[in-house]
Design a protein around this motif. Structure first.
Motif, PDB file in Angstrom:
ATOM      1  N   SER A  46       0.812  -1.210   0.000  1.00  0.00           N
ATOM      2  CA  SER A  46       0.000   0.000   0.000  1.00  0.00           C
ATOM      3  C   SER A  46       0.849   1.266   0.000  1.00  0.00           C
ATOM      4  O   SER A  46       0.330   2.362   0.077  1.00  0.00           O
ATOM      5  N   SER A  47       2.153   1.094  -0.099  1.00  0.00           N
ATOM      6  CA  SER A  47       3.037   2.258  -0.135  1.00  0.00           C
ATOM      7  C   SER A  47       3.807   2.270  -1.446  1.00  0.00           C
ATOM      8  O   SER A  47       3.930   1.257  -2.120  1.00  0.00           O
ATOM      9  N   ALA A 103      10.859  11.837  -1.409  1.00  0.00           N
ATOM     10  CA  ALA A 103       9.723  11.093  -0.878  1.00  0.00           C
ATOM     11  C   ALA A 103       8.497  11.938  -0.536  1.00  0.00           C
ATOM     12  O   ALA A 103       7.380  11.527  -0.854  1.00  0.00           O
ATOM     13  N   PRO A 104       8.626  13.118   0.076  1.00  0.00           N
ATOM     14  CA  PRO A 104       7.410  13.878   0.396  1.00  0.00           C
ATOM     15  C   PRO A 104       6.596  14.255  -0.849  1.00  0.00           C
ATOM     16  O   PRO A 104       5.375  14.117  -0.847  1.00  0.00           O
ATOM     17  N   PRO A 132       1.818   6.643   1.483  1.00  0.00           N
ATOM     18  CA  PRO A 132       3.162   6.748   2.053  1.00  0.00           C
ATOM     19  C   PRO A 132       4.230   6.224   1.102  1.00  0.00           C
ATOM     20  O   PRO A 132       3.945   5.460   0.185  1.00  0.00           O
ATOM     21  N   VAL A 133       5.444   6.637   1.364  1.00  0.00           N
ATOM     22  CA  VAL A 133       6.607   6.173   0.605  1.00  0.00           C
ATOM     23  C   VAL A 133       7.562   5.499   1.591  1.00  0.00           C
ATOM     24  O   VAL A 133       7.890   6.071   2.623  1.00  0.00           O
ATOM     25  N   ALA A 134       7.985   4.300   1.255  1.00  0.00           N
ATOM     26  CA  ALA A 134       8.974   3.582   2.061  1.00  0.00           C
ATOM     27  C   ALA A 134      10.308   3.638   1.329  1.00  0.00           C
ATOM     28  O   ALA A 134      10.361   3.434   0.116  1.00  0.00           O
ATOM     29  N   ILE A 135      11.368   3.931   2.068  1.00  0.00           N
ATOM     30  CA  ILE A 135      12.721   3.977   1.502  1.00  0.00           C
ATOM     31  C   ILE A 135      13.466   2.749   2.027  1.00  0.00           C
ATOM     32  O   ILE A 135      13.526   2.527   3.231  1.00  0.00           O
ATOM     33  N   TRP A 140       9.803   5.784   6.476  1.00  0.00           N
ATOM     34  CA  TRP A 140       8.510   5.973   5.810  1.00  0.00           C
ATOM     35  C   TRP A 140       8.278   7.468   5.723  1.00  0.00           C
ATOM     36  O   TRP A 140       8.594   8.206   6.660  1.00  0.00           O
ATOM     37  N   VAL A 141       7.718   7.900   4.629  1.00  0.00           N
ATOM     38  CA  VAL A 141       7.357   9.306   4.479  1.00  0.00           C
ATOM     39  C   VAL A 141       5.863   9.360   4.186  1.00  0.00           C
ATOM     40  O   VAL A 141       5.381   8.737   3.246  1.00  0.00           O
ATOM     41  N   VAL A 142       5.150  10.073   5.033  1.00  0.00           N
ATOM     42  CA  VAL A 142       3.707  10.216   4.891  1.00  0.00           C
ATOM     43  C   VAL A 142       3.364  11.689   4.979  1.00  0.00           C
ATOM     44  O   VAL A 142       3.762  12.358   5.933  1.00  0.00           O
TER      45      VAL A 142
END
Length: 94
Positions: free
Chosen positions: A4-5, A46-47, A56-59, A73-75
């Protein structure tokens, strides 16, 4: 890795001269001289990616042994998660 990311990946590079890549799936988004630079670039990307996709973005950062660590994680423009703890080969992050 959560489906979901959105996912950003920084694969390990054995070369001392780089480049370190930031990838989204198979697509390279940038090339950087050090792993620390690639991590900072992914955190900066990511933002905007999170905002444009609405999720969200996961690195993820790959280690020399081939394993992957979820870095952050960037949300909604906010970075969440513990700082990257694997310091071998990394510059000091301040």
């Amino acid at each position: 890795m959560a489906s979901s990311s959105a996912q950003l990946f920084i694969p390990y590079n054995e070369s001392t001269q780089g480049p370190w890549l930031v990838r989204r799936a198979a697509d390279p988004l940038g090339r950087y001289p050090t792993q620390a630079d690639a991590i900072r670039a992914a955190e900066a990307m990511a933002p905007g990616l999170s905002d444009s996709l609405g999720r969200p973005v996961a690195i993820h950062v790959q280690h020399a042994d081939g394993t992957w660590e979820e870095h952050t994680w960037v949300v909604a423009g906010l970075v969440a998660g513990a700082p990257y703890s694997h310091t071998r080969g990394l510059e000091s992050r301040t």
